[in-house]
Design an enzyme around this catalytic site. Structure first.
Site: not given
Ligand code: PMV
Length: 475
Positions: A91, A93-95, A97, A138
């Site tokens: 969690g 925040g890969s989306s 990033a 994020d």
């Protein structure tokens, strides 16, 4: 070959989750778990996406669509690959990033100036379009990095990066992947039903966030820890914590942490414990004992950045105004301190018909990426003479062995660096074998072609190349 790599960091919410969705402030930090996007030239016009780390490629696809719309450009013929130092499950925040890294990579690849503020707005739009909900904290962490107070409508409102340097967090993963969108929607429903109660919780969270900012500015970690615990209590009231998170938070505090809380939407993902350095190990062990997984995450990390292929540790030669050697310093230092005048070389190559050869620097160069400049340019490294450096650089960059003629040595000050430049010239018609890493392409220009390109703004030429071309009266 044209190729750009961009890295963007993940995030941790320190305080203020959920309330931030309704316009209250929160405090966020960027973590050293990063996502990398590389864009390279494709063989044909197709867009190819190879993104195994990204749980769905819609963020990459939507980034392309919004970039095209915003900058009025058609994106074709690229291959997009991703690489990640973190697993999407924590969690972090890969989306967001990947969206930020992708948009930045597009802007560099297609040579469009996009400021960080513009990048934030565009990336937030993409994330909202794909995911529907979210305060954008994020996205802001991925763009700006560091630690800061964030407001959904105003973006990053106060930077706390310097103040946060002494903050020590232990991060524990609860073993459950949270569904942020679902939990945010549940809180929204709850707010409809119990408007007053939830609004009261949010305004109490806001007071904690305000007090938390003051604690960070005063480096009062103990007091900040106590606020973390109060914030956790309010998140429990919001019904977003879980038994596992509760247990991890309780044990961390018991083991000596100043305070602890879940971080993010809740329902899983990670918790954070604020500790003094002496308690890091005991707190980590206690979290593991109740089944948590310790995640090595450094906080307060830099925001989105273009990766360079230049070795930042290479040693350059620092000289005084008479070109006397004073010391040796790294490429990084030389490019961040104007007072470090260092030896460099450049070569102007002319065709026998009088045209001049210029190179277009690759986008991964640490200085002047994408600019046109002299056919060869480089630095003299420790132990080398100017003459040795220009022969090496010419072989490395153009793949040829010519005997350059020394023209002159002079000092040249750029806004960010100062060079003692030894300029050479040579006559050579080719063929050339340009370094794929350092050079996008090379081309011969007549005086007229060059003057026209400059006049119409079709080419960005380095100041040094312009200076040297004037010196030899080509321009
Ligand atoms: O679950 P995370 O780490 O993406 O954090 C969500 C934080 C919320 O405040 C609940 C939602 C948001 O977008 O701010």
């Amino acid at each position: 070959m044209k190729k750009v790599s961009v890295t963007a960091p993940g995030k941790l919410m320190l305080m203020g989750e959920h309330a931030v969705v309704y316009g209250y402030p929160c405090i966020v930090t960027a973590v050293n778990q990063c996502l990398k996007v590389t864009i390279s030239e494709n063989k044909d016009e197709r867009i190819e996406i190879v993104a195994p780390q990204v749980k769905d490629t819609r963020f990459v696809e939507a980034s392309i669509k919004y970039f095209e719309e915003k900058l009025d450009i058609k994106v074709t013929g690229i291959c997009v690959t991703t690489d990640s130092t973190f697993s999407g499950i924590f969690g972090f925040g890969s989306s967001s990033a990947v969206t930020v890294a992708m948009l930045k990579a597009l802007s560099v690849y297609f040579e469009r100036d996009v400021s960080n503020d513009e990048l934030f707005l565009l990336a937030y739009k993409v994330v909202l379009a794909v995911q529907g909900v979210g305060s954008g904290f994020d996205v802001a962490a991925a763009v700006y990095g560091g630690t800061f107070v964030y407001d959904k409508d105003q973006g990053r409102i106060r930077d706390l990066t310097d103040a946060s340097k002494g903050m020590q967090l232990v991060v524990g993963y609860s073993g459950v992947k949270a569904n942020t969108v679902k939990i945010v929607q549940e809180v929204a429903k709850q707010k409809e039903v119990e408007h007053e109660k939830i609004t009261q919780i949010f305004s109490e969270i806001k007071q904690l966030v305000d007090a938390g900012e003051k604690c960070i500015c005063a480096s009062d970690w103990q007091a900040l820890g106590a606020l973390f615990s109060k914030n956790q209590y309010l998140l429990v009231q919001l019904s977003v914590s879980t038994q596992k998170l509760d247990a991890m938070v309780a044990t961390a505090t018991h083991a000596g942490a100043y305070g602890a809380k879940l971080s993010g939407a809740g329902g899983g993902d990670c918790m954070i414990a604020l500790t003094g350095a002496e308690h890091v190990l005991t707190v980590a062990k206690a979290i593991e004992k109740v089944g948590g997984e310790i995640v090595q995450a450094k906080t307060n990390c830099p925001g989105v950045r273009v990766e360079t292929t230049d070795d930042q540790k290479e040693l350059f030669i620092i000289v005084d105004k008479d070109d006397k050697i004073l010391e040796y310093r790294s490429r990084y230092d030389c490019h961040h301190d104007k007072s470090l005048m260092h030896r460099s070389v450049s070569l102007l190559v002319f065709h026998t018909d009088g045209r001049v050869l210029l190179q277009k620097r690759s986008m991964t160069k640490d200085t002047h990426p994408g600019y046109w400049t002299t056919a060869v340019g480089g630095h003299v490294t420790k132990g080398e003479t100017y003459d040795q450096a220009i022969v090496r650089e010419t072989r490395e960059e153009l793949g040829i062995g010519v005997i350059p003629v020394k023209h002159s040595v002079f000092s040249y000050a750029y806004p960010i660096e100062t060079e003692m430049e030894c300029m050479y010239t040579a006559v050579y018609d080719g063929p050339f074998h340009p370094s794929a890493e350092e050079i996008e392409r090379v081309e011969f220009f007549t005086k007229k072609q060059l003057e026209d390109a400059l006049k119409h703004g079709h080419m960005q030429l380095t100041e040094l190349a312009l200076y040297e071309l004037r010196k030899v009266k080509f321009l």
